[in-house]
Design an enzyme around this catalytic site. Structure first.
Site, short mmCIF file in Angstrom:
data_model
loop_
_atom_site.label_atom_id
_atom_site.label_comp_id
_atom_site.label_asym_id
_atom_site.label_seq_id
_atom_site.Cartn_x
_atom_site.Cartn_y
_atom_site.Cartn_z
N SER A 41 -9.80 -1.15 7.09
CA SER A 41 -9.25 -0.94 5.75
C SER A 41 -8.54 -2.11 5.11
CB SER A 41 -8.31 0.25 5.75
OG SER A 41 -9.06 1.43 5.67
N SER A 87 -9.71 1.42 2.97
CA SER A 87 -8.88 2.26 2.15
C SER A 87 -7.82 1.51 1.35
CB SER A 87 -8.18 3.31 3.03
OG SER A 87 -7.32 2.69 3.96
N LYS A 147 0.86 -1.19 0.00
CA LYS A 147 0.00 0.00 0.00
C LYS A 147 0.89 1.24 0.00
CE LYS A 147 -3.93 1.78 2.75
NZ LYS A 147 -4.76 1.51 3.95
N1 GLN Z 1 -13.11 3.58 6.68
C1 GLN Z 1 -12.53 3.94 7.95
C2 GLN Z 1 -12.11 5.38 7.93
O1 GLN Z 1 -12.29 6.02 6.92
C3 GLN Z 1 -11.36 3.05 8.26
C4 GLN Z 1 -10.16 3.37 7.47
C5 GLN Z 1 -8.96 2.52 7.79
O2 GLN Z 1 -9.06 1.45 8.37
N2 GLN Z 1 -7.81 3.06 7.43
O3 GLN Z 1 -11.61 5.91 8.89
#
Ligand code: GLN
Length: 473
Positions: free
Chosen positions: A174, A150, A75
């Site tokens: 994510s 994400s 990532k």
């Molecule tokens: N969707 C969640 C957020 O936007 C989790 C994101 C993540 O785990 N990085 O905060």
């Protein structure tokens, strides 16, 4: 020989015997990615020359390591020395990593061939990868749909066969949510199991790096490689139980698995609900005892998370001022330079989080927001402690619904709901894994989440492995 269909074990068998060269794998992988990227767009950055050079170096080496010659993606919020690291943000465009993240370094030490950096929601804020400052990634199962987020690029790359495995980061879901949406394995280890050194911080008390793979065994191997204490990350934990593969084949008879009662209070898509029930019966068939448990504060997870995560993010993101990293938009004086740089560099969702976080942490509001949310977090943790007195593992759907269409969700609060079953796990610091469990009417993947006790990844993977065999798909 089609590398894209092989497991880690199969690839390393070939590469170690010299039956396939790493260069050949590199070439085949790069070629296949080129074809796939027309529709999927998992990658932000691939340095082809570097990949081929790394492959040659591996071919000239002693041919050692658990991942020798295995194509892996990371990532784009993880540093890899000498390559651009953007975290999906314009503010970091052009930033070249001066060092390599510990988890990535460990992959390289075990002979992995790092293919490139994957697309993501800006600074890991989002659930669909639509918040990337650069472009959207498409779900390989149906390109009209999001891959989740994400870590959407890392999930899509594995699903599309562009790489064998990848790394993502999980602050509130994510890794697990995109794994469920793309129909691959995604695992968030216990907080502290994997070093976060070199990971661009989102919310430091929640962030954790973990693997994506096409099967549980590959995920277990990946975790074995990246886990461990790191003096550069004081929250990483020194432990000796780092064997995650030898228990896999063991039967799960007698294991106690809890179904969280409150999950049913949420609006589950019918096929998800059916799959959840089918999974529970399958585990029962394998000899597991199924009981119902309660996490009474589950419904407060989202509000608590959306105070804690933005608060920590607002502090972490204050370092991006145009002076030290990436983008610089110069103006009359330093203050206006900061303002212009941050206005141009950050996207809407990131700005929203910075505003919420700065407000929640400002003088006079700390007690009412951050402190209160931290107390709620402790209550959720206690709920889990209590549940784990009765059971070994918990089962929930990873998400209430399958992947939505690109552009379908525009309301941020609706977007936040995607993580309702994954966020409590981060608040409590627990390990969890998403395992594919069939598809809905439209053919979109469904994922089931197993949540383990703190540092019981080995048992968690054992149950996931048995579950995969029984319900995999
Ligand atoms: N969707 C969640 C957020 O936007 C989790 C994101 C993540 O785990 N990085 O905060």
């Amino acid at each position: 020989m089609e590398i894209k269909n092989l497991s880690i074990e199969e690839i390393t068998k070939l590469t170690k015997k010299g039956e396939v060269s790493v260069k050949e794998i590199a070439k085949q992988t790069l070629e296949y990615i080129k074809e796939k990227e027309n529709t999927i767009r998992s990658f932000i950055n691939i340095d082809e020359e570097k990949v081929l050079k790394d492959a040659e170096k591996l071919d000239g080496s002693e041919k050692k390591g658990k991942l020798f010659g295995v194509p892996v993606a990371i990532k784009d919020n993880m540093n890899l020395e000498g390559t651009e690291t953007t975290a999906g943000s314009k503010i970091l465009k052009g930033y070249i990593s001066p060092y390599t993240a510990t988890a990535v370094r460990k992959l390289i030490q075990e002979g992995a061939l790092i293919i490139g950096k994957t697309n993501m929601d800006e600074f890991a804020m989002g659930s669909s990868t639509e918040n990337s400052a650069f472009f959207k990634t498409h779900n390989p199962v149906n390109p009209e749909h999001v891959p989740g987020g994400s870590s959407g690029g890392s999930a899509a790359a594995v699903r599309a066969g562009e790489v064998t495995a990848s790394l993502g980061s999980d602050t509130g879901g994510s890794i697990r949510e995109p794994a469920a949406f793309c129909g691959v394995i995604g695992m968030k280890p216990t907080y502290g199991r994997v070093s976060r050194y070199g990971l661009i911080a989102f919310a430091s008390s929640l962030d954790q790096i973990g693997p994506f793979a096409r099967n549980v065994k590959d995920a277990a191997v990946m975790l074995e490689v990246i886990a461990g204490f790191d003096p550069n990350d004081e929250t990483s934990v020194q432990r000796t139980d780092t064997d995650f593969t030898s228990l896999l084949e063991k039967e799960i008879k007698g294991k106690k698995i809890g179904l969280i009662k409150e999950v049913m209070d949420f609006d589950l898509q019918e096929e998800v609900k059916n799959s959840f029930e089918k999974t529970a019966s399958a585990l029962q068939k394998l000899g597991a005892e199924i009981t119902e448990v309660s996490i009474p504060h589950l419904k407060y997870s989202l509000p608590a998370y959306y105070i804690i995560a933005p608060s920590e993010a607002s502090a972490n993101l204050s370092r991006f001022d145009g002076v030290r990293y990436g983008l610089l938009v110069e103006d009359k004086n330093l203050r206006e330079t900061y303002e212009k740089t941050r206005t141009e560099g950050f996207g809407t969702e990131v700005k929203r989080r910075i505003l919420i976080g700065t407000f929640a942490l400002s003088a006079g509001y700390y007690d009412a927001y951050y402190l209160k949310a931290s107390r709620v977090r402790r209550l959720i943790e206690k709920d889990f402690e209590k549940a784990f007195e009765k059971v070994d593992t918990l089962l929930t759907p990873t998400t209430a619904k399958t992947a939505f269409k690109i552009g379908e969700i525009t309301n941020p609060l609706e977007m936040y709901m995607n993580d309702i079953f994954t966020i409590p796990v981060n608040l409590a610091g627990l390990p969890a894994i998403s395992v594919p469990s069939g598809t809905d009417k439209k053919g979109l993947p469904i994922g089931m989440q197993l949540i383990g006790k703190w540092f019981e990844e080995s048992e968690l993977l054992q149950i996931a492995y048995a579950m995969e065999k029984e319900i995999g798909g």
